[in-house]
Motif scaffolding. Structure first.
Motif, mmCIF file in Angstrom:
data_model
loop_
_atom_site.group_PDB
_atom_site.id
_atom_site.type_symbol
_atom_site.label_atom_id
_atom_site.label_comp_id
_atom_site.label_asym_id
_atom_site.label_seq_id
_atom_site.Cartn_x
_atom_site.Cartn_y
_atom_site.Cartn_z
ATOM 1 N N TRP A 18 -2.609 -8.709 -7.965
ATOM 2 C CA TRP A 18 -2.573 -10.180 -7.918
ATOM 3 C C TRP A 18 -1.170 -10.661 -7.562
ATOM 4 O O TRP A 18 -0.995 -11.547 -6.726
ATOM 5 N N TRP A 19 -0.161 -10.071 -8.205
ATOM 6 C CA TRP A 19 1.239 -10.455 -7.967
ATOM 7 C C TRP A 19 1.622 -10.214 -6.511
ATOM 8 O O TRP A 19 2.273 -11.046 -5.883
ATOM 9 N N MET A 20 1.196 -9.090 -5.966
ATOM 10 C CA MET A 20 1.504 -8.797 -4.568
ATOM 11 C C MET A 20 0.825 -9.807 -3.646
ATOM 12 O O MET A 20 1.444 -10.278 -2.684
ATOM 13 N N LYS A 21 -0.427 -10.121 -3.933
ATOM 14 C CA LYS A 21 -1.145 -11.110 -3.116
ATOM 15 C C LYS A 21 -0.465 -12.473 -3.215
ATOM 16 O O LYS A 21 -0.326 -13.177 -2.213
ATOM 17 N N ALA A 22 -0.016 -12.845 -4.420
ATOM 18 C CA ALA A 22 0.667 -14.123 -4.611
ATOM 19 C C ALA A 22 1.966 -14.175 -3.816
ATOM 20 O O ALA A 22 2.364 -15.233 -3.333
ATOM 21 N N ARG A 23 2.613 -13.024 -3.661
ATOM 22 C CA ARG A 23 3.858 -12.943 -2.880
ATOM 23 C C ARG A 23 3.586 -12.739 -1.389
ATOM 24 O O ARG A 23 4.515 -12.563 -0.610
ATOM 25 N N LYS A 24 2.302 -12.707 -1.030
ATOM 26 C CA LYS A 24 1.875 -12.462 0.350
ATOM 27 C C LYS A 24 2.362 -11.103 0.855
ATOM 28 O O LYS A 24 2.666 -10.927 2.030
ATOM 29 N N GLU A 25 2.408 -10.157 -0.057
ATOM 30 C CA GLU A 25 2.779 -8.784 0.276
ATOM 31 C C GLU A 25 1.484 -7.978 0.421
ATOM 32 O O GLU A 25 0.648 -7.987 -0.481
ATOM 33 N N PRO A 26 1.296 -7.299 1.514
ATOM 34 C CA PRO A 26 0.034 -6.570 1.695
ATOM 35 C C PRO A 26 -0.094 -5.398 0.721
ATOM 36 O O PRO A 26 0.884 -4.718 0.400
ATOM 37 N N LEU A 27 -1.312 -5.185 0.253
ATOM 38 C CA LEU A 27 -1.566 -4.063 -0.660
ATOM 39 C C LEU A 27 -1.324 -2.722 0.017
ATOM 40 O O LEU A 27 -1.130 -1.710 -0.659
ATOM 41 N N SER A 28 -1.291 -2.717 1.337
ATOM 42 C CA SER A 28 -0.985 -1.479 2.057
ATOM 43 C C SER A 28 0.440 -1.008 1.755
ATOM 44 O O SER A 28 0.742 0.171 1.908
ATOM 45 N N ASN A 29 1.309 -1.912 1.278
ATOM 46 C CA ASN A 29 2.667 -1.516 0.900
ATOM 47 C C ASN A 29 2.682 -0.538 -0.263
ATOM 48 O O ASN A 29 3.656 0.193 -0.444
ATOM 49 N N ILE A 30 1.624 -0.549 -1.077
ATOM 50 C CA ILE A 30 1.556 0.404 -2.189
ATOM 51 C C ILE A 30 0.488 1.469 -1.940
ATOM 52 O O ILE A 30 0.080 2.173 -2.859
ATOM 53 N N GLY A 31 0.060 1.593 -0.707
ATOM 54 C CA GLY A 31 -0.869 2.659 -0.356
ATOM 55 C C GLY A 31 -2.331 2.296 -0.378
ATOM 56 O O GLY A 31 -3.183 3.148 -0.133
ATOM 57 N N LEU A 32 -2.656 1.039 -0.668
ATOM 58 C CA LEU A 32 -4.059 0.617 -0.632
ATOM 59 C C LEU A 32 -4.392 0.173 0.785
ATOM 60 O O LEU A 32 -4.501 -1.004 1.099
ATOM 61 N N ILE A 33 -4.503 1.187 1.621
ATOM 62 C CA ILE A 33 -4.798 0.981 3.030
ATOM 63 C C ILE A 33 -6.314 0.952 3.188
ATOM 64 O O ILE A 33 -6.998 1.814 2.629
#
Length: 183
Positions: A18-33
């Motif tokens: 949720w925090w990553m989405k709120a920051r508009k950071e793609p989940l692919s940055n943590i390997g959720l490709i």
């Protein structure tokens, strides 16, 4: 008593996403490709699993007695903790989806995804930074398994390192590590 506070792993994993989405950071940055080649991921996950099991078979019998003699710890705490599952197929089948969800998904998102990525970023994201991150991310992962005592925590640490290197080898996607963890 088998899964106290395990739900917190899912809450933390969800909060991270949720925090990553709120920051508009793609989940692919943590390997959720987004998965494209499931058979490949299944094979890679099985390979990580085989390496981990091989390590259990060949290395743990050597290091576990050393850790036990240094710490005086009971080497069978994990087996005792999960003793109710042994021979109880209905309990095993009941717990299996939770194990996959909490361990296979939650712990991988937190440790191999978020923590490892952030450590590598702090250290500069070069090859040495990612190697250090693969080694360091497993410390909080092992600490989260403190109920297993020192012998179990070292086993969990080494398993986490194997998964961490699996994530690195397989192009920083979490799916193979999640599959291996689920297995």
């Amino acid at each position: 008593p088998l899964i106290p506070f395990s739900y917190l792993t899912l809450v933390l994993a969800g909060t991270i996403m949720w925090w990553m989405k709120a920051r508009k950071e793609p989940l692919s940055n943590i390997g959720l490709i987004p998965p494209k080649r499931w058979l490949l991921y299944l094979g890679q996950g099985f390979l990580i699993f085989v390496v981990s099991i091989s390590f259990d078979i060949f290395v743990h019998p050597i290091i576990n007695p050393i850790i036990q003699s240094l710490t005086g710890a009971d080497p069978h705490l994990a087996e005792r903790h999960f003793a109710a599952v042994k021979g109880n197929l209905s309990l095993f089948l009941y717990l299996l989806p939770f194990a996959w969800l909490i361990g296979g998904f939650g712990e991988e998102v937190i440790n191999r995804g978020f923590v490892m990525t952030r450590i590598a970023q702090i250290l500069g994201e070069g090859r040495a930074a990612w190697i250090a991150a693969a080694l360091l991310q497993s410390i909080p992962f092992a600490r989260g398994h403190g109920y297993q005592g020192p012998v179990g925590m070292i086993d969990v640490y080494l398993s986490g390192v194997i998964s961490g290197f699996g994530v690195l080898i397989f192009r920083r996607t979490l799916w193979p590590a999640m599959i291996a963890h689920g297995l």
